[in-house]
Design a protein around this motif. Structure first.
Motif, PDB file in Angstrom:
ATOM      1  N   ALA A   1       0.842  -1.157  -0.078  1.00 50.52           N
ATOM      2  CA  ALA A   1      -0.178   0.014   0.171  1.00 50.52           C
ATOM      3  C   ALA A   1       0.953   1.224  -0.046  1.00 50.52           C
ATOM      4  O   ALA A   1       2.043   1.184   0.172  1.00 50.52           O
ATOM      5  N   TRP A   2       0.195   2.422  -0.165  1.00 42.21           N
ATOM      6  CA  TRP A   2       0.737   3.660  -0.210  1.00 42.21           C
ATOM      7  C   TRP A   2       0.493   4.456   0.978  1.00 42.21           C
ATOM      8  O   TRP A   2      -0.968   4.527   1.072  1.00 42.21           O
ATOM      9  N   LEU A   3       0.927   5.338   1.653  1.00 43.50           N
ATOM     10  CA  LEU A   3       0.744   6.143   2.555  1.00 43.50           C
ATOM     11  C   LEU A   3       1.385   7.626   2.221  1.00 43.50           C
ATOM     12  O   LEU A   3       2.107   7.837   1.297  1.00 43.50           O
ATOM     13  N   ASN A   4       0.648   8.566   2.829  1.00 42.69           N
ATOM     14  CA  ASN A   4       0.951   9.948   2.228  1.00 42.69           C
ATOM     15  C   ASN A   4       0.677  10.425   0.818  1.00 42.69           C
ATOM     16  O   ASN A   4       1.185  11.096   0.369  1.00 42.69           O
ATOM     17  N   THR A   5      -0.333   9.600   0.155  1.00 42.13           N
ATOM     18  CA  THR A   5      -0.739  10.158  -1.166  1.00 42.13           C
ATOM     19  C   THR A   5      -2.319  10.234  -1.045  1.00 42.13           C
ATOM     20  O   THR A   5      -2.904  10.485  -2.453  1.00 42.13           O
ATOM     21  N   GLY A   6      -3.024  10.248  -0.012  1.00 40.44           N
ATOM     22  CA  GLY A   6      -4.443  10.560  -0.189  1.00 40.44           C
ATOM     23  C   GLY A   6      -5.093   9.471  -0.865  1.00 40.44           C
ATOM     24  O   GLY A   6      -6.427   9.599  -1.356  1.00 40.44           O
ATOM     25  N   GLY A   7      -4.342   8.182  -0.746  1.00 39.52           N
ATOM     26  CA  GLY A   7      -5.061   6.816  -1.094  1.00 39.52           C
ATOM     27  C   GLY A   7      -4.670   6.556  -2.639  1.00 39.52           C
ATOM     28  O   GLY A   7      -5.060   5.471  -3.254  1.00 39.52           O
ATOM     29  N   GLU A   8      -4.017   7.396  -3.258  1.00 40.29           N
ATOM     30  CA  GLU A   8      -3.740   7.330  -4.808  1.00 40.29           C
ATOM     31  C   GLU A   8      -2.460   6.114  -4.728  1.00 40.29           C
ATOM     32  O   GLU A   8      -1.605   6.008  -3.690  1.00 40.29           O
ATOM     33  N   GLN A   9      -2.432   5.005  -5.753  1.00 41.30           N
ATOM     34  CA  GLN A   9      -1.462   4.033  -5.768  1.00 41.30           C
ATOM     35  C   GLN A   9      -0.375   4.764  -6.835  1.00 41.30           C
ATOM     36  O   GLN A   9      -1.119   4.910  -8.153  1.00 41.30           O
ATOM     37  N   LEU A  10       0.725   4.914  -6.589  1.00 37.94           N
ATOM     38  CA  LEU A  10       1.679   5.341  -7.240  1.00 37.94           C
ATOM     39  C   LEU A  10       2.381   4.399  -8.295  1.00 37.94           C
ATOM     40  O   LEU A  10       2.391   3.379  -7.909  1.00 37.94           O
ATOM     41  N   ASP A  11       3.105   5.035  -9.326  1.00 36.41           N
ATOM     42  CA  ASP A  11       3.760   3.983 -10.144  1.00 36.41           C
ATOM     43  C   ASP A  11       4.897   5.040 -10.634  1.00 36.41           C
ATOM     44  O   ASP A  11       4.712   6.180 -10.536  1.00 36.41           O
ATOM     45  N   LEU A  12       5.696   4.162 -11.608  1.00 38.12           N
ATOM     46  CA  LEU A  12       6.976   5.143 -12.153  1.00 38.12           C
ATOM     47  C   LEU A  12       6.235   5.962 -13.163  1.00 38.12           C
ATOM     48  O   LEU A  12       6.713   7.207 -13.159  1.00 38.12           O
ATOM     49  N   ASN A  13       5.460   5.718 -13.854  1.00 38.85           N
ATOM     50  CA  ASN A  13       4.686   6.624 -14.669  1.00 38.85           C
ATOM     51  C   ASN A  13       3.938   7.998 -13.971  1.00 38.85           C
ATOM     52  O   ASN A  13       4.191   8.886 -14.744  1.00 38.85           O
ATOM     53  N   ALA A  14       3.543   7.764 -12.934  1.00 39.32           N
ATOM     54  CA  ALA A  14       3.132   8.771 -12.339  1.00 39.32           C
ATOM     55  C   ALA A  14       4.219   9.895 -11.897  1.00 39.32           C
ATOM     56  O   ALA A  14       3.815  10.982 -11.548  1.00 39.32           O
ATOM     57  N   LEU A  15       5.390   9.321 -11.439  1.00 41.52           N
ATOM     58  CA  LEU A  15       6.474  10.034 -11.120  1.00 41.52           C
ATOM     59  C   LEU A  15       7.398  10.699 -12.281  1.00 41.52           C
ATOM     60  O   LEU A  15       8.567  11.278 -12.099  1.00 41.52           O
TER      61      LEU A  15
END
Length: 634
Positions: free
Chosen positions: A19-33
């Motif tokens: 899971a991800w924390l400190n993202t407001g529930g969004e699941q990040l990936d490399l494309n998002a970065l």
């Protein structure tokens, strides 16, 4: 200043975890970065070096907030750290203001070939790995590298400015926030280090009513009146003997952990003064690189001495001085507040569990201290999940360090019984009971445990607590009672000492990180290093490289341990050893100058260093060689 970058950039692996924390529930990936410079910070919340890196990165994150994204990849060492609620609490406690990936299965850790906590991996805006670093102290090099990447990718049009993906979590309200340590005051009240609020709180005997606070509640460092003084994650508190308080003008000594200072507090006025530490983190390896004894404190003024994350402090009648748990350098210090003299009391600065004389013993993030009636100082040695004992001679010198409970850096669990079989899990606090037994805040087991020196056995007094970080004997009650700092519940509670303790056996465990298979017998160790572009190895006084090798257990190596020049070494695994840990430190010195030319007389020189703790298992089918990479930024 030159940045050392990987000569052949490698495409970054995807970020995988629970899971991800400190993202407001969004699941990040490399494309998002994509379009941002990304620093992957592989950490565990038990690790003092990882906490140092969190603080090192804060100014860099603020300076480059529109182009840089730090992603904390939490890769747990202890079982408790794999609990998602415990991780969320740690993210809140340490005020982490970047996204955090929960990686309990070490998928991303393995994908990026991390070998040590902390590890930093830098990705460019196009998703390529450009640097891979272990340990702390890289921030200056990171500043140089980030500036270089900003210029390069802004010119290419591949840098995207703007806000990053961080979304803050709601903060809990209350009088206390992640309290750390507690002491009883002479008038029956209690002083608590309100660590998450960066202040001290005086509580009445009911443990809930606030009598007063000391410190503004804002992270920082400032001496002065109670409302203006500032702390940075204070922890341990010691009450000075009565005869010293009027002489010195203050009553309490506080381990101001992230400020790397000791502070004196006047209970009457609430004023705060700095009594030791210059605010600069003490780095033993910098001293070693300069050929200076890292344990020799030559500064006469205690305000000129560098300290490293003092975590607890207690007055020792036998030593006639304060004993300081210097968690950041894995040592115990002494401090005489009358003369201002600071000295290393025990520990070489090497991290691990090794008993013996003061100047050869090892500690692993000592975090809790208590004095027994006979003058013995008990130590909660958190990273080795051990209860240690420091005995003194009649003249106040350390006679010996020994371990009552615990085996080493990677062994832990929840098991009562004979001390040699008993297990703790990242204990942070300790106190001595009226019968001479010792109560331990067994933090990651959520319990208070008891060690009885008379029987050499461990039992459980209570469990089900939310990360108890300190425990104190309350002598104001008719029957023995413990005051427990329940850190993740943001409160203090009283726990009766039962006449019949529990016996618990939930087993022993070892760190889940993969062990490196090695062949039995000889093992060829090679550390590869190439000076960054524009620098050359400084060979003016001989070989500028060095390897330091040791093992846990101590006898796991039959040959090859010790410190010597060069980056290659033949080790020999001792007969009968099936597993252990190799502790390896590699250093290299390079100076500005063409690799094919001379080093200018006044050239800037740079030390590159990395430390590894490599768990290994002996396998006849494994390679008889081990290759590591020494990389650095400067």
């Amino acid at each position: 200043m030159t940045a050392a970058r990987m000569t052949t950039p490698v495409r970054a692996s995807e970020l995988e975890g629970r899971a991800w924390l400190n993202t407001g529930g969004e699941q990040l990936d490399l494309n998002a970065l994509r379009g941002k410079i990304v620093v992957l910070d592989f950490w565990s919340f038990c690790c003092i070096n990882c906490l140092h890196v969190l603080d090192e990165l804060r100014p860099l994150e603020e300076q480059y907030s529109d182009v840089l994204v730090t992603v904390g990849v939490h890769s747990p060492k202890f079982e408790h750290e794999a609990d998602p609620d415990a991780l969320a609490a740690a993210v809140d406690r340490y005020e982490i203001t970047h996204p955090v990936l929960d990686d309990p299965g070490l998928k991303t850790w393995d994908a990026y070939t991390a070998r040590a906590w902390p590890t930093l991996v830098v990705l460019d805006p196009e998703g390529y790995i450009v640097a891979h670093l272990s340990g702390e102290g890289h921030v200056q090099g990171l500043e140089s590298l980030v500036a270089e990447l900003v210029a390069e990718h802004e010119a290419k049009g591949t840098l995207h400015r703007g806000d990053g993906p961080y979304v803050p979590r709601p903060r809990p309200e209350g009088d206390l926030r992640f309290p750390g340590k507690v002491v009883a005051l002479p008038d029956g009240s209690f002083m608590v280090s309100d660590t998450g609020h960066h202040r001290l709180v005086q509580l009445e005997a009911d443990l809930t009513t606030v009598r007063g606070t000391i410190g503004s509640g804002t992270r920082g460092w400032a001496d002065g009146p109670r409302d203006a003084a500032r702390f940075n994650e204070p922890q341990g508190i010691a009450v000075l003997p009565q005869e010293l308080r009027s002489q010195l003008g203050y009553d309490l000594v506080v381990a101001d952990t992230v400020n790397h200072r000791l502070r004196g507090v006047d209970l009457g006025s609430g004023s705060v003064r700095t009594i030791a530490g210059n605010g600069v983190q003490r780095l033993l390896d910098d001293a070693r690189a300069r050929g200076v004894d890292p344990n020799a404190i030559t500064e006469g003024d205690p305000l000129s001495v560098a300290l490293s994350s003092p975590w607890d402090v207690v007055w020792s009648q036998t030593a006639d001085a304060l004993v300081v748990a210097m968690a950041g350098t894995h040592q115990l210090f002494s401090f005489d507040p009358r003369s201002g003299e600071l000295a290393v009391l025990a520990g070489t600065g090497d991290e691990g569990l090794r008993d013996g004389a003061a100047d050869s013993s090892w500690f692993a993030q000592p975090s809790g201290l208590a004095q027994a009636e006979d003058g013995t100082v008990w130590v909660a040695d958190s990273e080795s999940s051990a209860l240690r004992r420091v005995r003194f001679t009649d003249d106040g010198a350390v006679a010996a360090v020994d371990s009552a409970v615990g085996l080493g850096l990677f062994d832990f669990g929840f098991r009562d019984g004979p001390a040699e079989q008993a297990r703790l899990q990242h204990c942070l606090g300790v106190t001595v009971l009226p019968d001479g037994s010792v109560a331990v805040a067994d933090t990651y087991n959520g319990a208070v445990r008891r060690y009885d020196p008379a029987t050499d056995e461990v039992t459980t007094l209570t469990r089900g607590l939310a990360e108890p970080s300190d425990v104190l004997l309350d002598t104001s009650q008719d029957e023995p009672v413990l005051v427990v700092v329940e850190t993740n519940a943001h409160r203090l509670v009283r726990v009766a000492v039962p006449k019949q303790a529990q016996t618990v056996d939930e087993g022993a465990a070892q760190m889940q990180r993969k062990r490196t298979p090695v062949a039995p017998g000889e093992l060829e160790l090679t550390v590869r290093f190439a000076a960054p572009s524009g620098q050359k190895l400084d060979t003016r006084w001989g070989d500028p490289t060095q390897l330091k090798v040791s093992s846990s257990p101590e006898d796991a190596l039959a040959a090859g341990d010790g410190t010597a020049r060069g980056l290659t070494r033949t080790l020999r695994i001792a007969d009968g050893v099936t597993e252990g840990v190799l502790h390896i430190t590699a250093r290299a010195a390079a100076c500005d100058g063409s690799p094919d030319g001379e080093i200018p007389e006044h050239a800037a020189c740079h030390l590159y260093q990395q430390d590894w703790g490599i768990p290994f298992t002996v396998d006849p089918a494994a390679d008889s060689s081990l290759t590591l990479e020494l990389r650095g930024l400067d």
